[in-house]
Design a protein around this motif. Sequence first.
Motif, mmCIF file in Angstrom:
data_model
loop_
_atom_site.group_PDB
_atom_site.id
_atom_site.type_symbol
_atom_site.label_atom_id
_atom_site.label_comp_id
_atom_site.label_asym_id
_atom_site.label_seq_id
_atom_site.Cartn_x
_atom_site.Cartn_y
_atom_site.Cartn_z
ATOM 1 N N GLU A 47 0.838 -1.203 0.000
ATOM 2 C CA GLU A 47 0.000 0.000 0.000
ATOM 3 C C GLU A 47 0.871 1.250 0.000
ATOM 4 O O GLU A 47 1.631 1.454 0.939
ATOM 5 N N ALA A 81 -0.248 0.241 -3.878
ATOM 6 C CA ALA A 81 0.272 -0.729 -4.832
ATOM 7 C C ALA A 81 0.917 -0.022 -6.016
ATOM 8 O O ALA A 81 1.788 -0.578 -6.677
ATOM 9 N N ASN A 82 0.481 1.202 -6.275
ATOM 10 C CA ASN A 82 1.087 2.000 -7.336
ATOM 11 C C ASN A 82 1.601 3.294 -6.750
ATOM 12 O O ASN A 82 0.825 4.093 -6.226
ATOM 13 N N LEU A 83 2.901 3.449 -6.827
ATOM 14 C CA LEU A 83 3.531 4.619 -6.209
ATOM 15 C C LEU A 83 4.376 5.327 -7.249
ATOM 16 O O LEU A 83 5.099 4.692 -8.011
ATOM 17 N N THR A 84 4.254 6.643 -7.276
ATOM 18 C CA THR A 84 5.062 7.435 -8.203
ATOM 19 C C THR A 84 6.043 8.272 -7.411
ATOM 20 O O THR A 84 5.658 8.970 -6.472
ATOM 21 N N THR A 93 8.442 2.696 -15.545
ATOM 22 C CA THR A 93 7.521 1.984 -14.682
ATOM 23 C C THR A 93 8.155 0.664 -14.299
ATOM 24 O O THR A 93 8.546 -0.122 -15.156
ATOM 25 N N ARG A 98 7.772 -2.739 -12.250
ATOM 26 C CA ARG A 98 6.921 -3.657 -11.496
ATOM 27 C C ARG A 98 7.767 -4.402 -10.486
ATOM 28 O O ARG A 98 8.941 -4.700 -10.736
ATOM 29 N N ARG A 120 2.026 -8.032 -5.603
ATOM 30 C CA ARG A 120 2.646 -7.247 -6.663
ATOM 31 C C ARG A 120 2.338 -5.762 -6.519
ATOM 32 O O ARG A 120 1.322 -5.371 -5.979
ATOM 33 N N GLY A 121 3.238 -4.980 -7.048
ATOM 34 C CA GLY A 121 3.043 -3.534 -7.030
ATOM 35 C C GLY A 121 3.824 -2.901 -8.162
ATOM 36 O O GLY A 121 4.562 -3.571 -8.873
ATOM 37 N N THR A 122 3.622 -1.608 -8.325
ATOM 38 C CA THR A 122 4.301 -0.893 -9.384
ATOM 39 C C THR A 122 4.903 0.392 -8.834
ATOM 40 O O THR A 122 4.236 1.133 -8.107
ATOM 41 N N LEU A 123 6.140 0.606 -9.186
ATOM 42 C CA LEU A 123 6.801 1.852 -8.833
ATOM 43 C C LEU A 123 7.042 2.636 -10.117
ATOM 44 O O LEU A 123 7.712 2.150 -11.019
ATOM 45 N N THR A 124 6.453 3.816 -10.176
ATOM 46 C CA THR A 124 6.668 4.664 -11.338
ATOM 47 C C THR A 124 7.657 5.761 -10.980
ATOM 48 O O THR A 124 7.504 6.444 -9.985
#
Length: 133
Positions: free
Chosen positions: A62, A64-67, A115, A117, A127-131
């Motif tokens: 949390e 899951a998607n962070l920029t 991006t 992953r 799973r998550g994504t770092l942008t």
Amino acid sequence: MLARPRLRRRHTVLTIALLCTLTPLVGCTDSGGSAPASPSPSPTSATAVQEARIVIKNFRFEPANLTVAPGTKVSVVNEDSSPHTVTAEAADSFDTSTIEGGRTATFTAPPTAGTYRYLCDIHPSMRGTLTVR
Ligand SMILES: [Cu+2]
């Protein structure tokens, strides 16, 4: 009949007014040197420190998607009791290695925009994504 109470009231008002003019001389000295001197403890305020955080809770990242900005230090707080990792799918991008339950680890976001992953090495369904941009 009405004149008397009015007079009395006026008298009271006068007395109160007098007291009010006197009080500053007696007590109201609260403007002393107790001003909250707050030297803001920001050692590197000029460099705009980039910090971000991922919390692992209930086997989920949390957010899951962070920029984040390139090179941002990202703390990973594992609030679960099981160990987790934040491991980029792309080799060598970033990897916290195992974070024991209740522990916090840190990784540095890649310097290149993109991006990324990532997953938990121990529980690959996490799973998550770092942008980075
Ligand atoms: Cu895990």
